[in-house]
Design an enzyme around this catalytic site. Structure first.
Site, PDB file in Angstrom:
ATOM      1  N   HIS A  68      28.373  32.943  43.735  1.00 13.29           N
ATOM      2  CA  HIS A  68      26.967  32.785  43.329  1.00 13.29           C
ATOM      3  C   HIS A  68      26.788  32.707  41.814  1.00 13.29           C
ATOM      4  O   HIS A  68      25.654  32.790  41.327  1.00 13.29           O
ATOM      5  CB  HIS A  68      26.127  33.945  43.873  1.00 13.29           C
ATOM      6  CG  HIS A  68      25.890  33.870  45.349  1.00 13.29           C
ATOM      7  ND1 HIS A  68      25.127  32.884  45.930  1.00 13.29           N
ATOM      8  CD2 HIS A  68      26.332  34.643  46.373  1.00 13.29           C
ATOM      9  CE1 HIS A  68      25.098  33.061  47.250  1.00 13.29           C
ATOM     10  NE2 HIS A  68      25.831  34.122  47.544  1.00 13.29           N
ATOM     11  N   HIS A 153      37.261  37.845  44.710  1.00 14.34           N
ATOM     12  CA  HIS A 153      36.011  37.643  45.431  1.00 14.34           C
ATOM     13  C   HIS A 153      36.301  36.719  46.604  1.00 14.34           C
ATOM     14  O   HIS A 153      36.459  35.506  46.430  1.00 14.34           O
ATOM     15  CB  HIS A 153      34.997  37.025  44.465  1.00 14.34           C
ATOM     16  CG  HIS A 153      33.586  37.135  44.931  1.00 14.34           C
ATOM     17  ND1 HIS A 153      32.859  38.294  44.826  1.00 14.34           N
ATOM     18  CD2 HIS A 153      32.761  36.238  45.518  1.00 14.34           C
ATOM     19  CE1 HIS A 153      31.642  38.099  45.310  1.00 14.34           C
ATOM     20  NE2 HIS A 153      31.569  36.856  45.746  1.00 14.34           N
ATOM     21  N   HIS A 178      32.591  40.690  47.650  1.00 13.65           N
ATOM     22  CA  HIS A 178      31.905  39.596  48.354  1.00 13.65           C
ATOM     23  C   HIS A 178      31.395  39.968  49.740  1.00 13.65           C
ATOM     24  O   HIS A 178      30.348  39.470  50.148  1.00 13.65           O
ATOM     25  CB  HIS A 178      32.762  38.340  48.463  1.00 13.65           C
ATOM     26  CG  HIS A 178      32.097  37.203  49.204  1.00 13.65           C
ATOM     27  ND1 HIS A 178      30.996  36.542  48.704  1.00 13.65           N
ATOM     28  CD2 HIS A 178      32.362  36.638  50.412  1.00 13.65           C
ATOM     29  CE1 HIS A 178      30.626  35.593  49.578  1.00 13.65           C
ATOM     30  NE2 HIS A 178      31.430  35.644  50.622  1.00 13.65           N
TER      31      HIS A 178
HETATM   32 FE   FE2 Z   1      29.840  36.498  46.871  1.00 13.30          FE
END
Ligand code: FE2
Length: 273
Positions: A68, A153, A178
């Site tokens: 993100h 992640h 994550h």
């Molecule tokens: Fe994530």
């Protein structure tokens, strides 16, 4: 040295937990270095410059991210002037920002922090194993770095565990992020790297991975989106992992999960009173 890693800060609830708890923990535990994953800090999606500064002001020395990272478009610009913000190292060459950086901790130690992203059930970036290996060759534990922290992640437990054993003995800590859900497998691997498959989020757990429950439940049951995902606004549990790192070797001596506030069971490292 004493290092704290905090998992994905989710929205205002997560940010409030960080600003409420982290300054006190830095002082009480005499932390030398703090890493915080901030990729969900802006209402669940990305991070702004102002929010990054708030997390740094609360006591973080480095902010990691993940899939993100670019959700707030300003990150593409301000990451260039914020060396304490990392994006996954295995983005293609030419991507703004950096995935790895060397910092000086409060005890004077040189701490290499690296952020990488998995490829299973995620955007297929470059090979994270090759990217991590190359960065470790450039700045090796025991040579150019006194401690090495890797935030991997990734979606799957298998990819995260493979990464941990891949770098065992070459990093102080590998932590998965994550999934927003802490695992119970924190341990020190045979060659001395501390590892936890997922550290969990700093967010409201009365939710579906940090989001208000109705929309995710609706998408699973009706298969039709009916609105936006909204971060759950109840009290967050601050989730992280505490690691005692040998000043002599840079390898882990003790590791313990941290869970503070909110709805999850509470956990504090017994080796830091
Ligand atoms: Fe994530």
């Amino acid at each position: 040295m004493r290092l704290l890693f905090l998992g994905d800060v989710l929205g205002r609830a997560g940010r409030d937990a960080v600003t409420r708890h982290l300054p006190g923990l830095v002082e009480r535990w005499a932390l030398d270095f703090v890493v915080v994953n901030g990729e969900n800090a802006a209402a669940g999606f990305g991070i702004t410059e102002a929010i990054a500064q708030d997390i740094l002001d609360a006591g973080a020395d480095c902010i990691t991210t993940g899939n993100h990272v670019w959700d707030q478009r300003e990150a593409l610009v301000f990451i260039e002037r914020q060396p304490r913000l990392l994006r996954p190292v295995n983005y293609p060459a030419g991507t703004p920002g950096r995935g790895v950086n060397l910092f000086i901790a409060r005890n004077g130690a040189r701490v290499l922090v690296m952020n990488a992203m998995g490829r299973v059930f995620m955007d297929p970036l470059d090979d994270p194993f090759a990217a991590v290996a190359a960065a470790l060759e450039d700045c090796a534990l025991g040579a150019e770095a006194d401690a090495v922290v890797i935030d991997f992640h990734a979606e799957t437990t298998s990819e995260k565990q493979a990464m941990a054993f891949f770098v065992d003995g070459r990093a102080s800590l590998v932590v998965g992020t994550h999934t927003h859900t802490p695992t119970a497998d924190h341990r020190i691997l045979p060659e001395g790297t501390a590892f936890m498959t997922d550290v969990g989020m700093c967010g409201d757990y009365d939710s579906v991975i940090g989001m208000e429950r109705d929309e995710p439940i609706g998408r699973f049951t009706r298969r039709i989106p009916s609105g936006r995902f909204q971060p759950a606004a109840g009290e967050a549990t601050l989730c992280g992992v505490a690691v005692e790192i040998s000043d002599a070797t840079g390898l882990a001596e003790a590791v313990h999960p941290v869970r503070l506030g909110g709805t999850l069971s509470q956990s504090l490292p017994p080796f830091w009173p």
